[in-house]
Design a protein around this motif. Sequence first.
Motif, mmCIF file in Angstrom:
data_model
loop_
_atom_site.group_PDB
_atom_site.id
_atom_site.type_symbol
_atom_site.label_atom_id
_atom_site.label_comp_id
_atom_site.label_asym_id
_atom_site.label_seq_id
_atom_site.Cartn_x
_atom_site.Cartn_y
_atom_site.Cartn_z
ATOM 1 N N UNK A 1 0.757 -1.381 -0.109
ATOM 2 C CA UNK A 1 0.115 0.024 0.026
ATOM 3 C C UNK A 1 0.816 1.073 0.035
ATOM 4 N N UNK A 2 1.925 1.382 0.766
ATOM 5 C CA UNK A 2 2.780 2.222 0.994
ATOM 6 C C UNK A 2 3.492 2.741 -0.582
ATOM 7 N N UNK A 3 4.053 1.439 -1.104
ATOM 8 C CA UNK A 3 4.672 1.635 -2.373
ATOM 9 C C UNK A 3 3.792 2.298 -3.459
ATOM 10 N N UNK A 4 2.546 1.763 -3.638
ATOM 11 C CA UNK A 4 1.422 2.114 -4.461
ATOM 12 C C UNK A 4 0.810 3.562 -4.198
ATOM 13 N N UNK B 1 -10.263 1.564 -0.181
ATOM 14 C CA UNK B 1 -10.456 0.070 -0.342
ATOM 15 C C UNK B 1 -9.041 -0.539 -1.048
ATOM 16 N N UNK B 2 -7.927 0.296 -0.195
ATOM 17 C CA UNK B 2 -6.634 -0.170 -0.742
ATOM 18 C C UNK B 2 -6.369 -1.452 -0.527
ATOM 19 N N UNK B 3 -6.573 -2.160 0.494
ATOM 20 C CA UNK B 3 -6.401 -3.671 0.575
ATOM 21 C C UNK B 3 -6.941 -4.549 -0.688
ATOM 22 N N UNK B 4 -8.485 -4.319 -0.904
ATOM 23 C CA UNK B 4 -8.806 -4.924 -2.031
ATOM 24 C C UNK B 4 -7.895 -4.863 -3.018
ATOM 25 N N UNK B 5 -7.698 -3.433 -3.452
ATOM 26 C CA UNK B 5 -6.901 -3.155 -4.802
ATOM 27 C C UNK B 5 -5.644 -3.819 -4.566
ATOM 28 N N UNK B 6 -4.865 -4.052 -3.755
ATOM 29 C CA UNK B 6 -3.658 -4.742 -3.653
ATOM 30 C C UNK B 6 -4.083 -6.093 -4.136
ATOM 31 N N UNK B 7 -4.991 -6.857 -3.657
ATOM 32 C CA UNK B 7 -5.512 -7.959 -4.020
ATOM 33 C C UNK B 7 -5.604 -8.019 -5.678
ATOM 34 N N UNK B 8 -6.116 -7.135 -6.181
ATOM 35 C CA UNK B 8 -6.460 -7.098 -7.662
ATOM 36 C C UNK B 8 -4.892 -6.820 -8.422
ATOM 37 N N UNK B 9 -4.131 -6.031 -7.932
ATOM 38 C CA UNK B 9 -2.878 -5.919 -8.571
ATOM 39 C C UNK B 9 -2.060 -7.116 -8.320
ATOM 40 N N UNK B 10 -2.210 -7.825 -7.119
ATOM 41 C CA UNK B 10 -1.230 -9.081 -7.135
ATOM 42 C C UNK B 10 -1.896 -10.219 -8.005
ATOM 43 N N UNK B 11 -3.313 -10.143 -8.041
ATOM 44 C CA UNK B 11 -3.873 -11.290 -9.190
ATOM 45 C C UNK B 11 -3.273 -10.938 -10.754
ATOM 46 N N UNK B 12 -3.439 -9.641 -10.846
ATOM 47 C CA UNK B 12 -2.922 -9.471 -12.182
ATOM 48 C C UNK B 12 -1.566 -9.366 -12.530
ATOM 49 N N UNK B 13 -0.598 -9.475 -11.556
ATOM 50 C CA UNK B 13 0.666 -9.834 -11.609
ATOM 51 C C UNK B 13 0.752 -11.244 -11.878
ATOM 52 N N UNK B 14 0.033 -12.094 -11.202
ATOM 53 C CA UNK B 14 0.020 -13.373 -11.444
ATOM 54 C C UNK B 14 -0.346 -13.794 -12.914
ATOM 55 N N UNK B 15 -1.410 -13.238 -13.387
ATOM 56 C CA UNK B 15 -1.656 -13.469 -14.690
ATOM 57 C C UNK B 15 -0.987 -13.027 -15.725
ATOM 58 N N UNK B 16 -0.168 -12.005 -15.538
ATOM 59 C CA UNK B 16 1.092 -11.431 -16.410
ATOM 60 C C UNK B 16 2.167 -12.533 -16.365
ATOM 61 N N UNK B 17 2.534 -13.252 -15.101
ATOM 62 C CA UNK B 17 3.365 -14.055 -15.302
ATOM 63 C C UNK B 17 2.920 -15.315 -15.932
ATOM 64 N N UNK B 18 1.972 -15.613 -15.833
ATOM 65 C CA UNK B 18 1.382 -16.734 -16.362
ATOM 66 C C UNK B 18 1.071 -16.540 -17.905
ATOM 67 N N UNK B 19 0.977 -15.404 -18.302
ATOM 68 C CA UNK B 19 1.160 -15.005 -19.974
ATOM 69 C C UNK B 19 2.382 -15.182 -20.275
ATOM 70 N N UNK B 20 3.465 -14.823 -19.581
ATOM 71 C CA UNK B 20 4.750 -15.108 -20.023
ATOM 72 C C UNK B 20 5.575 -16.205 -19.755
#
Length: 257
Positions: free
Chosen positions: A46-49, A57-76
Amino acid sequence: MRYELLGPLRIRHAEQSFSLSAPKVETTLATLLIGNGRVITKEHLVTELWGGRPPRRASAAVHVYVSQSRKFLAAAGGDPGRAIVTRPLGYELCLNGSSWDVDDFKDAMRAGRDLRSAGRHEEALARFEDALSLMRGPVLEGVTEGPVLTSFATWAEEERLQCLELSVESRTALGRHREVVGLLSTLTAQYPLRESFYRQLMLVLYRSERQAEALQVYRSAQRVLRAELGLEPHRSLRLLHQAILTSDRLLDLPTAG
């Protein structure tokens, strides 16, 4: 898979390159990568972002960004479930055998310094050049940076400048001083408060039989340091200036035998 952070964040896999276009996701993944092998708490992310002004709803947003990071790694082509692991207090990025350009940079610098200490300047120069080739540009340029990313970017820039200094020293030790006059002239203009570049430029100009220009570099350094910091040049720069004035033979390139 290979992670690259010495420039814009990039993943390379099977001769393909993958980049992110979403700054918040890039910030999230970069923060996890820098802390690889350690748990990064949600509060830390949260501090970095958002710094000191997170959304409601920062905590929920962090969850979304981590999920999107995982999807990016999967696509790679990676295994996102193993790469980013959810822990009780946050998230942990595990390299799991993947390479990281930062580790390669550190290895090249360490080897270069060891070779330089052993007087093996040709080999040292090759390793410093290897390290510099990994630097693709400013780290995460344009991405909002919190304390971790800011600190990492500062470290990367300082390491790049030290690598440049060391590569110049190796070239100078090999008698290839004329090769670096142009580079050092550019560096003194770009980093006018970094006295080491003035020192190196003065020495290579002197060894290139350009004594008057070497003395002019000292006067320029003195003028800038007085104007910007209210200081005189460091003692090492003053001593070099005096040695050039007197054509001290200690400044000549050592000869074998």
